[in-house]
Enzyme design. Structure first.
Site, PDB file in Angstrom:
ATOM      1  N   ARG A  54       1.044  -1.145  -0.283  1.00  0.00           N
ATOM      2  CA  ARG A  54       0.042  -0.104   0.064  1.00  0.00           C
ATOM      3  C   ARG A  54       0.822   1.369   0.120  1.00  0.00           C
ATOM      4  O   ARG A  54       0.580   2.162  -0.423  1.00  0.00           O
ATOM      5  CB  ARG A  54      -0.920   0.027   1.315  1.00  0.00           C
ATOM      6  CG  ARG A  54      -1.979   1.229   1.361  1.00  0.00           C
ATOM      7  CD  ARG A  54      -3.223   1.114   1.972  1.00  0.00           C
ATOM      8  NE  ARG A  54      -3.034   0.344   3.315  1.00  0.00           N
ATOM      9  CZ  ARG A  54      -2.435   0.582   4.434  1.00  0.00           C
ATOM     10  NH1 ARG A  54      -1.807   1.780   4.505  1.00  0.00           N
ATOM     11  NH2 ARG A  54      -2.459  -0.148   5.451  1.00  0.00           N
ATOM     12  N   TYR A 106     -15.043  17.897 -15.863  1.00  0.00           N
ATOM     13  CA  TYR A 106     -15.484  16.285 -15.728  1.00  0.00           C
ATOM     14  C   TYR A 106     -16.698  16.070 -14.627  1.00  0.00           C
ATOM     15  O   TYR A 106     -16.324  16.555 -13.593  1.00  0.00           O
ATOM     16  CB  TYR A 106     -14.153  15.377 -15.418  1.00  0.00           C
ATOM     17  CG  TYR A 106     -14.606  13.939 -15.169  1.00  0.00           C
ATOM     18  CD1 TYR A 106     -15.013  13.123 -16.251  1.00  0.00           C
ATOM     19  CD2 TYR A 106     -14.641  13.287 -14.061  1.00  0.00           C
ATOM     20  CE1 TYR A 106     -15.289  11.963 -16.278  1.00  0.00           C
ATOM     21  CE2 TYR A 106     -15.048  12.054 -14.025  1.00  0.00           C
ATOM     22  CZ  TYR A 106     -15.372  11.110 -15.107  1.00  0.00           C
ATOM     23  OH  TYR A 106     -15.582   9.803 -14.805  1.00  0.00           O
ATOM     24  N   ASP A 179      -6.186  18.812 -14.702  1.00  0.00           N
ATOM     25  CA  ASP A 179      -6.729  17.512 -14.902  1.00  0.00           C
ATOM     26  C   ASP A 179      -6.189  17.442 -16.683  1.00  0.00           C
ATOM     27  O   ASP A 179      -6.840  18.216 -17.421  1.00  0.00           O
ATOM     28  CB  ASP A 179      -7.946  17.313 -15.009  1.00  0.00           C
ATOM     29  CG  ASP A 179      -8.717  16.150 -15.608  1.00  0.00           C
ATOM     30  OD1 ASP A 179      -7.870  15.431 -16.361  1.00  0.00           O
ATOM     31  OD2 ASP A 179      -9.674  15.638 -15.210  1.00  0.00           O
ATOM     32  N   LYS A 204      -7.813   6.683 -19.569  1.00  0.00           N
ATOM     33  CA  LYS A 204      -7.794   7.023 -20.806  1.00  0.00           C
ATOM     34  C   LYS A 204      -6.881   6.919 -21.574  1.00  0.00           C
ATOM     35  O   LYS A 204      -6.230   5.930 -21.940  1.00  0.00           O
ATOM     36  CB  LYS A 204      -8.417   8.617 -20.608  1.00  0.00           C
ATOM     37  CG  LYS A 204      -9.579   8.799 -19.666  1.00  0.00           C
ATOM     38  CD  LYS A 204     -10.943   8.052 -19.790  1.00  0.00           C
ATOM     39  CE  LYS A 204     -11.848   7.912 -18.746  1.00  0.00           C
ATOM     40  NZ  LYS A 204     -12.040   9.262 -18.072  1.00  0.00           N
TER      41      LYS A 204
END
Ligand SMILES: *Cc1c(COP(=O)(O)O)cnc(C)c1O
Length: 384
Positions: A54, A106, A179, A204
């Protein structure tokens, strides 16, 4: 500097994934380390400082290094999704902090800001992406802590002048996060224009094959704020799985050629439909008719991306019918894959969406361009 020490172009960096060769086996593709835990030394230290996945895993190293190099950052972290990356930034803020973000962006992230963000005690102002005066009016010194940009922005592909907004944010003492999902570092490197942190939905273009959910953050430099984001990453636990990380690295190897082709196809489609009698408007920053074209030219190089929107004459019914008649363009959300997608955006976003009902969002893939144009032309004809 020797000839070999020259800075490599992004196409070379991504294709060769920085040219790393595994020391143990000389394999040119990297090994994958599924282990979640690492044996401790007898002096209680950890080999390479790694203790538990993690917090860290060697599988992350190369994927992070490649993306970091492409974005020109100092550190990159991978997240379980783009949303997890964005949320880690919001979680690094304190209750009472003020955020300025675009009105059109978004959708899921804007909804999250207005719901969980507000419940966490953050306050938000949403401004017109392309209107620098609107940004200026809402970025307030001593109040605003975070300025969130998305350019080109979903789904009208408005362009925000990153350098101009970063200047306003710097003067106000706020962090700028961009972004960069749609432009990719191949077309725009926000850090070069003053951004502090770059975010991706790596789902993406970075992965590019519609088969991995992933996100990333890249910081320009270390800071107290970035350390808080890192804590969110390792303790919050929304880290990327090692198998997904390995696939993402493989996907990034073809990034430059995919982005180049998708951009060329999108430009050709935008030009083909720009003055089409059945089309109300083509929204694509590569067109001179797009209001953000001049700024896009300044901060995008090598193309204007693979995303565009078509507003169809005849309103919502015609738009839905037209998209139902497409065969090559698949009716699906998401973007940045090798296959072309078409989406009726306002029905996805719901009744409070600012998106016009006659708008169709196209994620243009890497297929043959004539085939794509033919598919759209045929669907237009059949939907009359
Ligand atoms: C998809 C997307 C996101 C969210 O990323 P996920 O990987 O789906 O969580 C954020 N911003 C943009 C521009 C996107 O396209």
């Amino acid at each position: 500097m020797s000839d070999h020490a020259k800075k490599q172009s992004p196409a070379t960096v991504s294709a060769q994934a920085l040219g790393w060769v595994d020391e143990a086996t000389k394999s040119v593709t990297p090994p994958l380390y599924p282990s979640t835990t690492f044996e401790r030394n007898t002096d209680l230290s950890y080999h390479d400082g790694r203790c538990y996945t993690r917090a860290d895993n060697p599988t992350y190293d190369q994927a992070c290094a490649v993306l970091n190099e492409l974005e020109g950052g100092s550190e990159t972290r991978l997240f379980a999704s783009g949303m997890a990356a964005a949320v880690a930034v919001l979680h690094a803020l304190n209750p009472g902090d003020h955020v300025v973000a675009p009105k059109v962006m978004y959708w899921a992230l804007r909804s999250f800001m207005l719901d969980s963000g507000v419940r966490a005690g953050l306050s938000f102002d949403f401004v017109d992406n392309a209107d620098i005066a609107d940004w200026d009016n809402h970025i307030v010194a001593g109040k605003t802590k975070l300025v969130w940009l998305e350019t080109p922005a979903n789904p009208d592909w408005q362009i925000t002048d990153i350098a101009a907004v970063a200047k306003l944010a710097k003067a106000a003492g706020a962090f700028v996060v961009v972004d960069n999902t749609v432009a990719t570092p191949l077309l725009t490197r926000p850090i070069d224009f003053g951004a502090d942190i770059v975010m991706h939905s790596a789902t993406k273009y970075l992965n590019g094959h519609s088969d991995v959910l992933a996100g990333s953050l890249t910081t320009a430099k270390d800071s107290e704020f970035w350390q808080r984001v890192c804590k969110q990453h390792a303790s919050g636990g929304a880290v990327l799985g090692v198998f997904e990380t390995w696939l993402l690295l493989r996907g990034m190897r073809t990034l430059s050629i995919r982005v180049e082709r998708a951009s060329a196809n999108a430009m050709a489609i935008a030009k083909h439909f720009e003055n089409h009698p059945e089309i109300e408007q083509v929204q694509y920053p590569g067109l001179e008719s797009h209001v953000g074209h001049d700024i896009a030219k300044k901060q995008m190089s090598g193309g204007f991306g693979g995303m565009l929107s078509l507003r169809v004459k005849g309103g919502e019914k015609r738009a839905v019918d037209f998209h139902n008649q497409c065969k090559l363009f698949k009716r699906a959300t998401s973007l940045g894959g090798v296959e072309s997608l078409i989406e009726h955006r306002s029905s996805v976003e719901g009744p409070t969406s600012p998106v016009p009902a006659d708008l169709l969002r196209l994620s243009v893939g890497i297929e043959d361009c004539d085939d794509l144009v033919n598919d759209l032309e045929t669907a237009l004809r059949l939907s009359k």
